[in-house]
Design a protein around this motif. Structure first.
Motif, mmCIF file in Angstrom:
data_model
loop_
_atom_site.group_PDB
_atom_site.id
_atom_site.type_symbol
_atom_site.label_atom_id
_atom_site.label_comp_id
_atom_site.label_asym_id
_atom_site.label_seq_id
_atom_site.Cartn_x
_atom_site.Cartn_y
_atom_site.Cartn_z
ATOM 1 N N ARG A 1 0.841 -1.193 0.000
ATOM 2 C CA ARG A 1 0.000 0.000 0.000
ATOM 3 C C ARG A 1 0.875 1.240 0.000
ATOM 4 O O ARG A 1 1.851 1.321 0.738
ATOM 5 N N SER A 2 0.499 2.219 -0.814
ATOM 6 C CA SER A 2 1.195 3.502 -0.852
ATOM 7 C C SER A 2 0.170 4.604 -0.632
ATOM 8 O O SER A 2 -0.847 4.663 -1.329
ATOM 9 N N GLN A 3 0.446 5.490 0.322
ATOM 10 C CA GLN A 3 -0.484 6.579 0.608
ATOM 11 C C GLN A 3 -0.578 7.571 -0.545
ATOM 12 O O GLN A 3 -1.618 8.198 -0.772
ATOM 13 N N GLY A 4 0.532 7.732 -1.282
ATOM 14 C CA GLY A 4 0.568 8.697 -2.375
ATOM 15 C C GLY A 4 1.035 8.062 -3.672
ATOM 16 O O GLY A 4 1.207 6.845 -3.772
ATOM 17 N N PRO A 5 1.267 8.881 -4.706
ATOM 18 C CA PRO A 5 1.637 8.379 -6.034
ATOM 19 C C PRO A 5 3.096 7.937 -6.113
ATOM 20 O O PRO A 5 3.943 8.395 -5.350
ATOM 21 N N LEU A 6 3.377 7.042 -7.077
ATOM 22 C CA LEU A 6 4.722 6.539 -7.302
ATOM 23 C C LEU A 6 5.122 6.743 -8.758
ATOM 24 O O LEU A 6 4.289 6.677 -9.660
ATOM 25 N N SER A 7 6.423 6.969 -8.967
ATOM 26 C CA SER A 7 6.996 7.048 -10.306
ATOM 27 C C SER A 7 8.140 6.035 -10.360
ATOM 28 O O SER A 7 9.090 6.132 -9.577
ATOM 29 N N ILE A 8 8.054 5.071 -11.289
ATOM 30 C CA ILE A 8 8.991 3.950 -11.317
ATOM 31 C C ILE A 8 9.643 3.862 -12.692
ATOM 32 O O ILE A 8 8.966 3.691 -13.707
ATOM 33 N N GLY A 9 10.963 3.974 -12.734
ATOM 34 C CA GLY A 9 11.688 3.971 -13.991
ATOM 35 C C GLY A 9 11.998 2.594 -14.538
ATOM 36 O O GLY A 9 12.422 2.463 -15.686
ATOM 37 N N GLY A 10 11.792 1.558 -13.733
ATOM 38 C CA GLY A 10 12.017 0.186 -14.184
ATOM 39 C C GLY A 10 10.754 -0.622 -14.064
ATOM 40 O O GLY A 10 9.654 -0.115 -14.283
ATOM 41 N N SER A 11 10.884 -1.885 -13.677
ATOM 42 C CA SER A 11 9.733 -2.757 -13.497
ATOM 43 C C SER A 11 9.177 -2.643 -12.078
ATOM 44 O O SER A 11 9.891 -2.278 -11.145
ATOM 45 N N PHE A 12 7.893 -2.977 -11.946
ATOM 46 C CA PHE A 12 7.231 -2.963 -10.645
ATOM 47 C C PHE A 12 6.878 -4.408 -10.300
ATOM 48 O O PHE A 12 6.020 -5.016 -10.926
ATOM 49 N N ILE A 13 7.580 -4.954 -9.314
ATOM 50 C CA ILE A 13 7.389 -6.347 -8.926
ATOM 51 C C ILE A 13 6.627 -6.372 -7.607
ATOM 52 O O ILE A 13 7.147 -5.953 -6.571
ATOM 53 N N ALA A 14 5.369 -6.810 -7.670
ATOM 54 C CA ALA A 14 4.520 -6.759 -6.487
ATOM 55 C C ALA A 14 3.427 -7.810 -6.612
ATOM 56 O O ALA A 14 3.398 -8.586 -7.568
#
Length: 217
Positions: free
Chosen positions: A23-36
């Motif tokens: 869980r993230s309270q705010g926004p995310l910026s990801i320059g690679g892959s998102f492993i979740a």
């Protein structure tokens, strides 16, 4: 500070890997892959997406294997039907992310170096109590409330010491007694740090935690 850094709760220049039900309270910026696995981003945002520039919940340059719910606009570069957004007028757009990660990284490094040069004017002791630092004959003028955590620097055949900057085995120019103690924050008995003991952080200026990290190649 640059808006491209401050509009996100977290900016990751490479892959970002986390556990199940992240869980993230705010926004995310990801320059690679998102492993979740079953992630929910930008939880606190409950607005409709009327302005694209200010309502991003996720910018993702790489791929992901996760089912992701995003409160806000999601701009992704690799198409993925498992990314959804429940808010009114928000959408998932597959296109160039339009986010300059190289520039953001350059800005972040520059800002980090500037903040790292600031002397601490607050500290946290071993019990988790915050203390205002007052040094006789020294006037620390800066626009932030700064806490500096101690760092361990590898010094080859020499014994590791506390360093503010690791240069030619030079000892820390910031007095050791002004450094915060990490036991309560990082090594406490509880599962998470919830703030200083029966205190609040100073609220007259932005609070900065300088956590020195060294990379070895």
């Amino acid at each position: 500070m640059s808006e491209m850094l401050t509009q996100f709760n977290g900016i990751f220049f490479n892959d970002f890997k986390t556990g199940r039900d992240f869980r993230s309270q705010g926004p995310l910026s990801i320059g690679g892959s998102f492993i979740a696995d079953n992630a929910f981003l930008n939880q606190r945002n409950q607005l409709s997406c009327t302005s694209e520039s200010s309502q991003h919940g996720l910018i993702l340059k790489g791929a992901t294997n996760s089912s992701i719910t995003v409160n806000g606009l999601a701009r992704i570069q690799v198409e993925n039907s498992n990314i959804t957004t429940p808010l009114d007028k928000c959408s998932v757009t597959t296109a160039d992310t339009r986010y300059d990660f190289d520039l953001a990284k350059s800005n972040a490094i520059s800002m980090s170096r500037h903040l790292a040069d600031m002397l601490p004017n607050w500290s946290i002791d071993r019990m988790g109590i915050i203390v205002k630092l007052v040094a006789e004959g020294i006037s620390v003028k800066q626009p932030y409330n700064v806490f500096t955590m101690p760092a361990k620097c590898g010094a080859g055949p020499y014994q590791a010491k506390n360093y503010f900057a690791c240069k030619e085995n030079k000892e820390c120019e910031t007095p050791a007694q002004t450094l915060s103690d990490g036991h309560a924050m990082f090594l406490g008995r509880t599962s998470r740090w919830t703030g200083p003991v029966e205190q609040i952080y100073p609220n007259d200026n932005l609070v900065i935690f300088n956590v020195i990290i060294f990379y070895y190649y």
